[in-house]
Design a protein around this motif. Structure first.
Motif, PDB file in Angstrom:
ATOM      1  N   GLN A 181       1.264  -2.853 -10.531  1.00 21.01           N
ATOM      2  CA  GLN A 181       1.280  -3.644  -9.155  1.00 21.01           C
ATOM      3  C   GLN A 181       0.174  -2.561  -8.501  1.00 21.01           C
ATOM      4  OE1 GLN A 181       4.821  -4.374  -7.372  1.00 21.01           O
ATOM      5  NE2 GLN A 181       4.010  -4.723  -5.405  1.00 21.01           N
TER       6      GLN A 181
ATOM      7  N   SER B 254     -17.418  -3.407  -6.827  1.00 14.66           N
ATOM      8  CA  SER B 254     -17.964  -4.237  -7.839  1.00 14.66           C
ATOM      9  C   SER B 254     -19.324  -3.920  -8.181  1.00 14.66           C
ATOM     10  CB  SER B 254     -17.757  -5.928  -7.622  1.00 14.66           C
ATOM     11  OG  SER B 254     -18.287  -6.047  -6.467  1.00 14.66           O
TER      12      SER B 254
ATOM     13  N   ASN C 281       0.933  -1.253   0.069  1.00 15.99           N
ATOM     14  CA  ASN C 281      -0.003   0.209   0.113  1.00 15.99           C
ATOM     15  C   ASN C 281       0.839   1.195   0.041  1.00 15.99           C
ATOM     16  OD1 ASN C 281       0.514  -0.686   2.923  1.00 15.99           O
ATOM     17  ND2 ASN C 281      -0.440   1.028   3.238  1.00 15.99           N
TER      18      ASN C 281
ATOM     19  N   ASP D  20      -3.671  -3.243  -9.466  1.00 19.02           N
ATOM     20  CA  ASP D  20      -4.168  -4.427  -8.896  1.00 19.02           C
ATOM     21  C   ASP D  20      -4.438  -4.231  -7.470  1.00 19.02           C
ATOM     22  OD1 ASP D  20      -3.815  -5.458 -11.548  1.00 19.02           O
ATOM     23  OD2 ASP D  20      -2.074  -6.528 -11.296  1.00 19.02           O
ATOM     24  N   TYR D  21      -3.706  -3.584  -6.842  1.00 16.59           N
ATOM     25  CA  TYR D  21      -3.944  -3.213  -5.440  1.00 16.59           C
ATOM     26  C   TYR D  21      -5.203  -2.532  -5.418  1.00 16.59           C
ATOM     27  CZ  TYR D  21      -3.198  -1.685  -0.549  1.00 16.59           C
ATOM     28  OH  TYR D  21      -3.637  -1.806   0.904  1.00 16.59           O
ATOM     29  N   CYS D  22      -5.335  -1.619  -6.193  1.00 22.68           N
ATOM     30  CA  CYS D  22      -6.544  -0.695  -6.275  1.00 22.68           C
ATOM     31  C   CYS D  22      -7.904  -1.553  -6.556  1.00 22.68           C
ATOM     32  CB  CYS D  22      -6.563   0.225  -7.178  1.00 22.68           C
ATOM     33  SG  CYS D  22      -5.335   1.712  -6.703  1.00 22.68           S
ATOM     34  N   PHE D  23      -7.725  -2.530  -7.483  1.00 28.05           N
ATOM     35  CA  PHE D  23      -8.897  -3.647  -7.558  1.00 28.05           C
ATOM     36  C   PHE D  23      -9.084  -4.382  -6.385  1.00 28.05           C
ATOM     37  CE2 PHE D  23      -8.176  -3.010 -12.003  1.00 28.05           C
ATOM     38  CZ  PHE D  23      -9.483  -2.797 -12.488  1.00 28.05           C
ATOM     39  N   ASP D  24      -8.247  -4.728  -5.603  1.00 27.04           N
ATOM     40  CA  ASP D  24      -8.268  -5.358  -4.257  1.00 27.04           C
ATOM     41  C   ASP D  24      -8.993  -4.646  -3.200  1.00 27.04           C
ATOM     42  OD1 ASP D  24      -7.119  -7.869  -5.464  1.00 27.04           O
ATOM     43  OD2 ASP D  24      -5.233  -7.358  -4.616  1.00 27.04           O
ATOM     44  N   HIS D  25      -8.452  -3.469  -3.031  1.00 21.55           N
ATOM     45  CA  HIS D  25      -8.837  -2.712  -1.672  1.00 21.55           C
ATOM     46  C   HIS D  25      -9.647  -1.565  -2.166  1.00 21.55           C
ATOM     47  CE1 HIS D  25      -6.482  -5.139   0.719  1.00 21.55           C
ATOM     48  NE2 HIS D  25      -5.418  -4.916  -0.092  1.00 21.55           N
TER      49      HIS D  25
ATOM     50  N   SER E  44      -9.566   3.130   0.892  1.00 23.97           N
ATOM     51  CA  SER E  44      -9.373   1.537   1.096  1.00 23.97           C
ATOM     52  C   SER E  44     -10.359   0.999   2.159  1.00 23.97           C
ATOM     53  CB  SER E  44      -8.019   1.487   1.540  1.00 23.97           C
ATOM     54  OG  SER E  44      -7.868   0.256   1.884  1.00 23.97           O
TER      55      SER E  44
END
Length: 672
Positions: free
Chosen positions: A502, A514, A458, A505-510, A523
């Protein structure tokens, strides 16, 4: 007891000696309000804000006002730059309640944080009387307050939702042309910008208009953008003595600003002027870039390559009192003594007359309204002589001004703003080729990766006194990703693209929601506020979702990632039907152009790929995404395209590439 002495924020520390029992925003402060069942005052501002200082002096330093606040309220001070999430949520509430917003922002909330009343600047008596009324109402009829708070909360939740779009938007170039016709009605054709005051620079607006004008050969629109950039650079708003732009102008002619110099404005404006210079080769644009970056390097850069946030609007005057603009303004007699026999010429260039007059006591803020060519011709002197005189005058004033008390410095480093300034240095390097700019950009990129990117993946939002803090917001990620993509373009080091991916992808996770199919501003690891916040509309800084959507578009090409492209496209499709005033969606319209048939991709696979890439980027070709390599590459867009001892240039469109050319000039011819 005032607890702000424990904080590192320059803004909070400015209030550490107030008699108000200020607390910082933290779980303990919020829990205290619930435990005591007391209303909360949330007061939001920033260190360079002039009217924040005024309200502090008039009200928060006053014993009587402090007594009212301390007896019945939990008082929380917030630095909007450290906590843009809190600022955004309560600013929405203020705008619902009053129809306008700004700073200082002051909100009274129930013990659970739901707002019930608020506004911006308040005079002391009005402030004290209103607080007393709110205290009495909460004690005697709390249900009335709670009912209002719940309705306001529902309103906040409603405007936080992204409008649904179940059908194809039908947004096309004809629709865009209609929006532009509407947009053009607000243009100021005398001084540039919009026909209203105050005037904000809105770099994303002019970046889009410049691109659209260029791609569509709209000469009138191009002239308007050029007029705007010229008038903004002519002074007042722009500090011709030492570089750098103030935040906005209070008048129509970009003359008298609120004098704070903000990092985010200057980063974006350097990028804008760099693009304009590539297209026009206007020497004024080059002067603005060079002066501004010199100012940033000298005044707003720390020893490890980070960029500080701001210089204050206020500084000490000759009577040792804080006064807005004291550092930047001049009196006639002072100028006459400094400039001596050249004073008549100086007065004509910088309008020591009615046009340049600011306020009482014969104060002037330097502003041009004629070109040096016009003045040289009218006075029958050589243009080069006048240019040299102007440089000499500015140096004389700079030397004099350095002896004045300087505006206060906000020395925190914010990740998002650092990334904007990093991109500014990169764009200046593209336009001017100055290696020092690239060196500064690389040092700042190292500062971000080493000081603000944790091993857990992060970003952190803030760096101050050697310490990094506050979990990053979407604005931190989107602007760092954007800057790293730009850094790849001038280095061809694929590490910057993999770093950008990278972070995405972190933004998609946190951050990705959806259900909404947009990215939340905060976050999912952070404590929730009273409502969720999706930053959608572009303002003086582009909305984090619009920047993220543009980033995903580019990364989808570099990495041949169809999911990135799908998300970016869906975000755009949801936004476009809701565009009615295009100035608030300028960066989304950039994305619309990216998805259009005019957009291209260029793969440079040659022994001298970097040199070729820099040749290409020296020109203004905004509809081409560029990649390059001088060896076999694993980057999906470049994979299997490099051939030893061959120069191959692949011009592509919508995932389809032409046969490779072996001459870069032929690519330029195709694009032109």
């Amino acid at each position: 007891m005032n607890e702000l002495h424990k904080e590192s924020s320059p803004y909070l520390l400015q209030h550490a000696n107030n008699p108000v029992h200020w607390k910082a925003w933290n779980p303990e402060s919020l829990a205290s309000a619930k435990e005591k069942n007391q209303l909360i005052i949330v007061s939001v501002g920033y260190s360079a804000c002039h009217w924040c200082h005024v309200m502090e002096h008039e009200t928060f330093e006053d014993i009587d006002a402090a007594k009212v606040m301390n007896q019945s309220f939990i008082n929380i001070k917030v630095d909007r730059e450290e906590r843009p999430d809190i600022d955004a949520v309560y600013m929405k509430a203020i705008q619902i309640m009053t129809g306008r917003g700004g700073w200082p922002m002051n909100v009274v909330c129930l013990p659970d944080g739901r707002p019930v009343w608020g506004g911006t600047y308040f005079r002391k008596i009005e402030w004290m009387e209103t607080l007393q009324q709110l205290k009495n109402l909460y004690e005697n009829d709390p249900e009335k307050m709670i009912d209002y708070a719940e309705k306001l909360k529902n309103g906040l939740d409603a405007i936080s939702l992204i409008p649904e779009n179940t059908e194809a938007s039908g947004f096309d170039f004809e629709t865009l042309e209609r929006l532009l016709s509407k947009w053009k009605k607000s243009f100021d054709h005398e001084f540039g910008g919009y026909t209203r005051a105050p005037k904000f620079m809105m770099p994303n607006n002019y970046a889009f208009l410049l691109r659209f004008a260029h791609q569509n050969n709209d000469k009138d629109l191009l002239e308007f953008v050029s007029l705007t950039l010229t008038k903004m650079a002519y002074g007042g708003l722009f500090d011709t003595v030492d570089g750098g732009f103030s935040r906005y102008s209070v008048d129509m002619k970009w003359h008298v600003p609120h004098f704070e110099k903000m990092l985010y404005d200057n980063g974006q404006l350097v990028s804008l002027y760099a693009d304009a210079y590539k297209l026009t080769k206007n020497p004024l644009h080059k002067e603005v870039i060079e002066k501004t970056l010199n100012f940033i390097s000298k005044e707003l850069t720390n020893e490890v390559g980070g960029f500080y946030s701001a210089l204050d609007a206020d500084s000490l005057n000759t009577e040792n009192h804080l006064e807005e603009g004291a550092f930047y303004s001049w009196k006639t007699e002072e100028l006459e003594q400094l400039i001596t026999e050249d004073f008549p010429f100086f007065s004509e260039v910088f309008n020591i007359n009615d046009f340049g007059f600011w306020e009482e006591e014969q104060k002037y803020v330097l502003i041009q309204n004629k070109t040096l060519e016009e003045i040289a011709f009218a006075n029958n002197i050589d243009l080069s002589d006048l240019i040299n005189k102007k440089k000499s005058w500015e140096q004389i004033l700079y030397n004099k001004r350095e002896n004045r008390s300087k505006p206060r410095l906000d020395d925190k480093c914010l990740t998002s703003w650092n990334a904007l300034m990093l991109k500014g240095f990169i764009d200046a390097y593209k336009a001017l080729g100055d290696e020092d700019y690239l060196e500064i950009a690389l040092k700042n990129a190292s500062f971000i990766t080493e000081k603000l990117w944790t091993p857990e993946g992060n970003l952190l939002h803030n760096y101050k006194d050697g310490k990094s803090s506050i979990n990053g917001y979407l604005e931190d990620y989107c602007f760092v990703i954007e800057a790293f993509i730009s850094l790849y373009e001038v280095t061809l080091q694929e590490k910057y693209l993999t770093d950008a991916k990278q972070l995405a992808d972190y933004c998609f996770d946190h951050f990705f929601d959806s259900n909404q199919e947009f990215f939340s501003f905060t976050s999912n690891l952070d404590e929730k506020l009273i409502t969720n916040h999706f930053e959608i509309e572009d303002n003086v800084i582009s909305a984090s979702n619009s920047v993220m959507a543009n980033n995903l578009f580019k990364l989808s090409i570099y990495f041949k990632n169809s999911y990135y492209e799908e998300v970016s496209s869906k975000m755009l499709d949801k936004i476009l039907p809701n565009v009615d005033y295009p100035s608030a969606f300028a960066n989304w319209l950039q994305l619309f152009l990216n998805f259009s048939e005019e957009n291209r991709e260029l793969a440079i696979c040659s022994e001298n790929a970097l040199e070729d890439a820099l040749k290409f980027q020296k020109q203004y070709i905004p509809n081409v995404l560029i990649a390059g390599t001088s060896r076999e590459s694993s980057l999906p867009f470049l994979k299997n395209r490099f051939i030893e001892n061959q120069n191959n240039y692949y011009l592509c469109q919508n995932k389809t590439c032409d046969l490779p050319e072996n001459n870069l000039e032929s690519i330029f011819e195709k694009l032109n």
